[in-house]
Motif scaffolding. Structure first.
Motif, PDB file in Angstrom:
ATOM      1  N   THR A 169       0.828  -1.201   0.000  1.00  9.09           N
ATOM      2  CA  THR A 169       0.000   0.000   0.000  1.00  9.09           C
ATOM      3  C   THR A 169       0.865   1.256   0.000  1.00  9.09           C
ATOM      4  N   PHE A 170       2.017   1.195   0.629  1.00  6.68           N
ATOM      5  CA  PHE A 170       2.932   2.335   0.620  1.00  6.68           C
ATOM      6  C   PHE A 170       3.402   2.615  -0.802  1.00  6.68           C
ATOM      7  N   GLU A 171       3.816   1.567  -1.513  1.00 10.48           N
ATOM      8  CA  GLU A 171       4.294   1.747  -2.886  1.00 10.48           C
ATOM      9  C   GLU A 171       3.181   2.250  -3.792  1.00 10.48           C
ATOM     10  N   ASP A 172       1.971   1.726  -3.636  1.00 15.48           N
ATOM     11  CA  ASP A 172       0.840   2.186  -4.449  1.00 15.48           C
ATOM     12  C   ASP A 172       0.545   3.653  -4.177  1.00 15.48           C
ATOM     13  N   ARG A 173       0.555   4.025  -2.907  1.00 16.30           N
ATOM     14  CA  ARG A 173       0.273   5.421  -2.545  1.00 16.30           C
ATOM     15  C   ARG A 173       1.335   6.351  -3.124  1.00 16.30           C
ATOM     16  N   LYS A 174       2.591   5.966  -3.023  1.00  9.87           N
ATOM     17  CA  LYS A 174       3.671   6.791  -3.561  1.00  9.87           C
ATOM     18  C   LYS A 174       3.566   6.892  -5.086  1.00  9.87           C
ATOM     19  N   ARG A 175       3.193   5.799  -5.742  1.00  8.28           N
ATOM     20  CA  ARG A 175       3.037   5.792  -7.194  1.00  8.28           C
ATOM     21  C   ARG A 175       1.918   6.748  -7.610  1.00  8.28           C
ATOM     22  N   ARG A 176       0.790   6.708  -6.888  1.00  3.81           N
ATOM     23  CA  ARG A 176      -0.327   7.614  -7.201  1.00  3.81           C
ATOM     24  C   ARG A 176       0.067   9.067  -6.965  1.00  3.81           C
ATOM     25  N   GLU A 177       0.809   9.325  -5.889  1.00  4.72           N
ATOM     26  CA  GLU A 177       1.260  10.694  -5.610  1.00  4.72           C
ATOM     27  C   GLU A 177       2.189  11.183  -6.711  1.00  4.72           C
ATOM     28  N   ALA A 178       3.092  10.320  -7.178  1.00  2.48           N
ATOM     29  CA  ALA A 178       4.011  10.709  -8.250  1.00  2.48           C
ATOM     30  C   ALA A 178       3.245  10.980  -9.533  1.00  2.48           C
ATOM     31  N   MET A 179       2.274  10.134  -9.852  1.00  2.61           N
ATOM     32  CA  MET A 179       1.489  10.333 -11.067  1.00  2.61           C
ATOM     33  C   MET A 179       0.702  11.630 -10.992  1.00  2.61           C
ATOM     34  N   SER A 180       0.144  11.946  -9.840  1.00  2.92           N
ATOM     35  CA  SER A 180      -0.591  13.204  -9.675  1.00  2.92           C
ATOM     36  C   SER A 180       0.335  14.401  -9.874  1.00  2.92           C
ATOM     37  N   ALA A 181       1.542  14.316  -9.333  1.00  5.59           N
ATOM     38  CA  ALA A 181       2.495  15.419  -9.484  1.00  5.59           C
ATOM     39  C   ALA A 181       2.893  15.596 -10.947  1.00  5.59           C
ATOM     40  N   ILE A 182       3.095  14.496 -11.648  1.00  2.00           N
ATOM     41  CA  ILE A 182       3.462  14.564 -13.065  1.00  2.00           C
ATOM     42  C   ILE A 182       2.316  15.163 -13.880  1.00  2.00           C
ATOM     43  N   GLU A 183       1.091  14.710 -13.618  1.00  2.00           N
ATOM     44  CA  GLU A 183      -0.063  15.237 -14.341  1.00  2.00           C
ATOM     45  C   GLU A 183      -0.257  16.722 -14.062  1.00  2.00           C
ATOM     46  N   GLU A 184      -0.048  17.134 -12.819  1.00  2.00           N
ATOM     47  CA  GLU A 184      -0.179  18.552 -12.468  1.00  2.00           C
ATOM     48  C   GLU A 184       0.889  19.387 -13.171  1.00  2.00           C
ATOM     49  N   ALA A 185       2.108  18.870 -13.241  1.00  2.27           N
ATOM     50  CA  ALA A 185       3.167  19.592 -13.948  1.00  2.27           C
ATOM     51  C   ALA A 185       2.834  19.737 -15.431  1.00  2.27           C
ATOM     52  N   ALA A 186       2.303  18.691 -16.039  1.00  2.00           N
ATOM     53  CA  ALA A 186       1.913  18.760 -17.447  1.00  2.00           C
ATOM     54  C   ALA A 186       0.800  19.787 -17.634  1.00  2.00           C
ATOM     55  N   ARG A 187      -0.201  19.777 -16.746  1.00  2.00           N
ATOM     56  CA  ARG A 187      -1.306  20.741 -16.841  1.00  2.00           C
ATOM     57  C   ARG A 187      -0.809  22.174 -16.693  1.00  2.00           C
ATOM     58  N   SER A 188       0.169  22.379 -15.801  1.00  2.00           N
ATOM     59  CA  SER A 188       0.674  23.738 -15.587  1.00  2.00           C
ATOM     60  C   SER A 188       1.389  24.280 -16.817  1.00  2.00           C
ATOM     61  N   HIS A 189       1.819  23.381 -17.709  1.00  2.00           N
ATOM     62  CA  HIS A 189       2.451  23.793 -18.959  1.00  2.00           C
ATOM     63  C   HIS A 189       1.476  23.745 -20.134  1.00  2.00           C
TER      64      HIS A 189
END
Length: 103
Positions: A26-46
């Motif tokens: 569950t830790f790895e899944d949570r970290k993976r989702r957090e990383a994906m959210s950060a990547i998607e947010e960075a893409a949206r900001s551009h």
């Protein structure tokens, strides 16, 4: 958190291992989702979405054409995949075959 591993029984050790495996997963899944959210947010900001930047095409689920229809109500159809609808089972119980219901 201090656990005296030497004082635990074999069953307690196995239970602890199961809990640890779940916690790690569950830790790895949570970290993976957090990383994906950060990547998607960075893409949206551009001004992009992630699919545009990676060249990935959005996944579409293919629809499967119905293969069977209820002889009593043609609007009730079934693709032949998954669990049989109640009307199919009722027709089979009444002595009909799947071939009788083919579209």
């Amino acid at each position: 958190m201090n656990i005296d591993i030497d004082a635990l029984s074999l069953k307690e050790l196995r239970d602890l291992r199961i809990k640890l495996d779940r916690a790690i997963a569950t830790f790895e899944d949570r970290k993976r989702r957090e990383a994906m959210s950060a990547i998607e947010e960075a893409a949206r900001s551009h001004g992009f979405n992630l699919a545009e930047l990676t060249g990935a095409k959005p996944r579409k689920t293919a629809t499967v054409a119905p293969k069977y229809a209820n002889p009593d109500d043609a609007s009730m159809t079934w693709t032949g995949r998954g669990r049989k609808p109640r009307w199919v089972q009722e027709q089979l119980d009444a002595g009909k075959s799947l071939d009788d219901m083919l579209i």
